[in-house]
Write a protein that holds these residues in place. Structure first.
Motif, PDB file in Angstrom:
ATOM      1  N   ASP A  11     -31.548 -14.195  37.051  1.00 46.08           N
ATOM      2  CA  ASP A  11     -31.828 -14.489  38.456  1.00 46.08           C
ATOM      3  C   ASP A  11     -30.888 -13.715  39.384  1.00 46.08           C
ATOM      4  O   ASP A  11     -31.318 -13.120  40.374  1.00 46.08           O
ATOM      5  N   ARG A  12     -29.596 -13.709  39.036  1.00 38.13           N
ATOM      6  CA  ARG A  12     -28.622 -13.032  39.896  1.00 38.13           C
ATOM      7  C   ARG A  12     -28.789 -11.513  39.840  1.00 38.13           C
ATOM      8  O   ARG A  12     -28.693 -10.838  40.856  1.00 38.13           O
ATOM      9  N   PHE A  13     -29.018 -10.972  38.651  1.00 36.24           N
ATOM     10  CA  PHE A  13     -29.130  -9.522  38.563  1.00 36.24           C
ATOM     11  C   PHE A  13     -30.394  -9.021  39.240  1.00 36.24           C
ATOM     12  O   PHE A  13     -30.389  -7.960  39.881  1.00 36.24           O
ATOM     13  N   SER A  61     -21.214 -15.121  42.883  1.00 38.56           N
ATOM     14  CA  SER A  61     -20.235 -14.555  43.804  1.00 38.56           C
ATOM     15  C   SER A  61     -20.133 -13.042  43.651  1.00 38.56           C
ATOM     16  O   SER A  61     -19.776 -12.347  44.593  1.00 38.56           O
ATOM     17  N   LEU A  62     -20.459 -12.531  42.478  1.00 33.36           N
ATOM     18  CA  LEU A  62     -20.275 -11.099  42.257  1.00 33.36           C
ATOM     19  C   LEU A  62     -21.277 -10.237  43.002  1.00 33.36           C
ATOM     20  O   LEU A  62     -21.102  -9.023  43.089  1.00 33.36           O
ATOM     21  N   ILE A  63     -22.351 -10.826  43.537  1.00 33.76           N
ATOM     22  CA  ILE A  63     -23.277 -10.008  44.301  1.00 33.76           C
ATOM     23  C   ILE A  63     -22.997 -10.111  45.801  1.00 33.76           C
ATOM     24  O   ILE A  63     -23.716  -9.550  46.604  1.00 33.76           O
ATOM     25  N   ALA A  64     -21.917 -10.824  46.151  1.00 28.56           N
ATOM     26  CA  ALA A  64     -21.544 -10.939  47.557  1.00 28.56           C
ATOM     27  C   ALA A  64     -20.654  -9.762  47.952  1.00 28.56           C
ATOM     28  O   ALA A  64     -19.899  -9.243  47.140  1.00 28.56           O
ATOM     29  N   PRO A  65     -20.717  -9.314  49.202  1.00 27.71           N
ATOM     30  CA  PRO A  65     -19.922  -8.154  49.625  1.00 27.71           C
ATOM     31  C   PRO A  65     -18.426  -8.365  49.448  1.00 27.71           C
ATOM     32  O   PRO A  65     -17.698  -7.424  49.170  1.00 27.71           O
ATOM     33  N   VAL A 108     -17.233  -0.660  40.344  1.00 25.70           N
ATOM     34  CA  VAL A 108     -17.748  -2.007  40.629  1.00 25.70           C
ATOM     35  C   VAL A 108     -17.590  -2.941  39.428  1.00 25.70           C
ATOM     36  O   VAL A 108     -17.393  -4.146  39.608  1.00 25.70           O
ATOM     37  N   VAL A 109     -17.677  -2.427  38.211  1.00 25.99           N
ATOM     38  CA  VAL A 109     -17.522  -3.263  37.017  1.00 25.99           C
ATOM     39  C   VAL A 109     -16.030  -3.328  36.711  1.00 25.99           C
ATOM     40  O   VAL A 109     -15.487  -2.529  35.957  1.00 25.99           O
ATOM     41  N   SER A 132     -18.599  -8.733  31.571  1.00 25.82           N
ATOM     42  CA  SER A 132     -19.774  -9.409  32.132  1.00 25.82           C
ATOM     43  C   SER A 132     -19.898  -9.243  33.638  1.00 25.82           C
ATOM     44  O   SER A 132     -20.740  -9.901  34.271  1.00 25.82           O
ATOM     45  N   ASP A 133     -19.123  -8.360  34.216  1.00 25.99           N
ATOM     46  CA  ASP A 133     -19.153  -8.147  35.669  1.00 25.99           C
ATOM     47  C   ASP A 133     -20.254  -7.141  36.022  1.00 25.99           C
ATOM     48  O   ASP A 133     -19.996  -6.003  36.405  1.00 25.99           O
ATOM     49  N   ILE A 134     -21.498  -7.581  35.908  1.00 27.06           N
ATOM     50  CA  ILE A 134     -22.617  -6.641  36.039  1.00 27.06           C
ATOM     51  C   ILE A 134     -23.570  -6.979  37.175  1.00 27.06           C
ATOM     52  O   ILE A 134     -24.500  -6.208  37.430  1.00 27.06           O
ATOM     53  N   CYS A 135     -23.352  -8.093  37.850  1.00 26.08           N
ATOM     54  CA  CYS A 135     -24.310  -8.483  38.901  1.00 26.08           C
ATOM     55  C   CYS A 135     -23.935  -7.826  40.224  1.00 26.08           C
ATOM     56  O   CYS A 135     -23.325  -8.442  41.097  1.00 26.08           O
TER      57      CYS A 135
END
Length: 443
Positions: A50-52, A88-92, A412-413, A424-427
């Motif tokens: 869902d997040r990705f 949270s990882l897809i937030a700016p 970013v990762v 796992s920092d991929i979103c």
């Protein structure tokens, strides 16, 4: 995301027919197919999908109708290992420096104990005793020998005594010896060698993962507490071997045939494969089941892929008479094979080569050897003409229309604590844009 369906496979690669029907019914021109990694359970995987997938509707061109699929396969989630928050990882604001996760400690918490019991049913007494030892951390020599015997029992590996080797058991580790899945060579050294030495090596690996790629790590020699940290990692590595084999099986015997069947029913559907960690192994090994001349797979994107960086090579640099496990299969993709990699991924920087070395021989010394490297650590290797790009360049100019492409995504990762680091920092929207560029789906 909508329309969305899940392709669910068991450990042998058999698919749930309801999921196949649901995916076949998706009205789309382009189908994104995402396989999760090994340290995941069903709720975590669904959340990851869902997040990705969240950025994709705003990235696709007007001629593209996207459909979304999640590949769910039986893996094990270690609840005491910190994983970056997918939301949270897809937030700016989540683009700053790495943020360490909470220390898991040595003790085996109740949630991890339950997960291991589901993974290795019928071994409750052994798991209970291992949990006691990890909590009490007694004087190492005899207790570590007992712990090693218990690990071998739950993993189904033969051998007796503190370091005795024996005939292979239920674990059939497909060892990537330098990039090719080699035949089983008896009991992997990580289970057969002296348990205290193995735990010391794994403890050194944990120290290296915590220190980061540019900082020398202290040795665990002479530190009994650190040896128990290594013992807990030995238990994790026992699950690693089973997951490695299972991911290849699900890809080759499950996902690949399922997608070939889907292509026969929907000949105009464009399929874009995405895999994280061992999920990268799932989608990559599905290429073995793509019929010659088929053109339904339009792109393949690996996010921190946990398999050999020599997998696509025709010849291994250290053994030129052999090729990688997936030699030449990039040509079964009617588009590019893109491998995103990051130096901040401690799981692939430290533990993947360490585990691969200790599966293939008795060399338990910590240290990177190119023979054992992962594609998610430094990208595609030993494939002539393979392109290497920074993430900024890939986003600015796109990626080649075919062949192997390595994209350095370390910008970013980068977030996550030990032992896995940024694995796992991929979103990130940037990685979604790479997938869109690889599949020629953009505006």
């Amino acid at each position: 995301m909508s329309p969305y369906a899940e392709l669910v496979f068991d450990a042998q690669g058999d698919a749930d027919p309801a999921g196949l029907r649901a995916v076949a019914g998706i009205d789309a021109t382009d189908l994104l197919v995402f396989a999760h990694g090994w340290n995941s359970d069903r709720p975590t995987s669904t959340r990851l999908f869902d997040r990705f997938y969240a950025p994709f509707p705003g990235l696709a061109g007007p001629q593209v109708r996207l459909g979304y699929a999640g590949v769910v396969w039986p893996s094990i989630r270690f609840p005491d290992e910190p994983i970056p928050d997918f939301e949270s990882l897809i937030a700016p604001e989540a683009t700053g420096a790495p943020v360490p996760g909470p220390a898991a400690g040595t003790a085996l918490d109740a949630a991890t104990r339950r997960a291991l019991a589901e993974f290795w049913p019928g071994h409750g007494p052994q798991l209970d005793r291992m949990a006691e030892l990890l909590s009490a951390r007694p004087e190492p020599a005899e207790a570590l020998a007992e712990f090693g015997r218990l690990v071998r029992q739950v993993a189904g590996v033969g051998g007796t005594g503190a370091g005795g080797a024996g005939a292979g058991g239920a674990v059939r580790a497909a060892v990537e010896a330098g990039g090719s899945d080699a035949p089983e060579r008896g009991v992997p050294a990580i289970f057969a060698e002296d348990v205290q030495e193995v735990c010391r090596t794994l403890a050194d690996g944990l120290a290296a993962a915590a220190a980061g790629p540019a900082v020398p790590a202290l040795s665990a020699a002479g530190d009994p507490g650190a040896l128990w940290d290594g013992a807990k990692e030995l238990l994790r590595q026992a699950a690693y071997y089973e997951m490695k084999k299972r991911a290849g099986t699900v890809g080759e015997r499950g996902l690949g045939p399922a997608l070939a069947e889907l292509a026969a029913r929907r000949p105009g559907l464009r399929v874009h494969l995405i895999g994280h960690s061992f999920g990268g192994r799932v989608v990559a090994f599905s290429l073995r089941a793509v019929p010659a001349g088929a053109r339904h797979v339009k792109s393949l994107t690996l996010l921190q892929g946990a398999f050999s960086h020599y997998a696509f090579a025709d010849r291994l640099p250290h053994e030129t008479g052999r090729g990688g496990a997936l030699r030449g299969l990039q040509h079964r993709v009617d588009g590019p094979v893109v491998a995103c990699h990051s130096k901040h991924d401690a799981a692939l920087r430290v533990f993947y080569p360490l585990a691969s070395r200790m599966a293939g021989d008795s060399a338990g010394l910590l240290g990177f050897d190119a023979r054992w490297g992962a594609i998610g650590h430094d990208g595609v290797q030993a494939v002539p003409g393979a392109v290497r790009l920074t993430l900024a360049a890939a986003l600015r100019s796109g990626v080649p229309v075919s062949g192997c492409v390595s994209v350095d995504a370390a910008s970013v990762v980068r977030r996550g604590g030990p032992p896995a680091g940024a694995h796992s920092d991929i979103c990130h929207a940037e990685l979604a844009r790479v997938v869109v560029a690889a599949g020629r789906m953009g505006r």
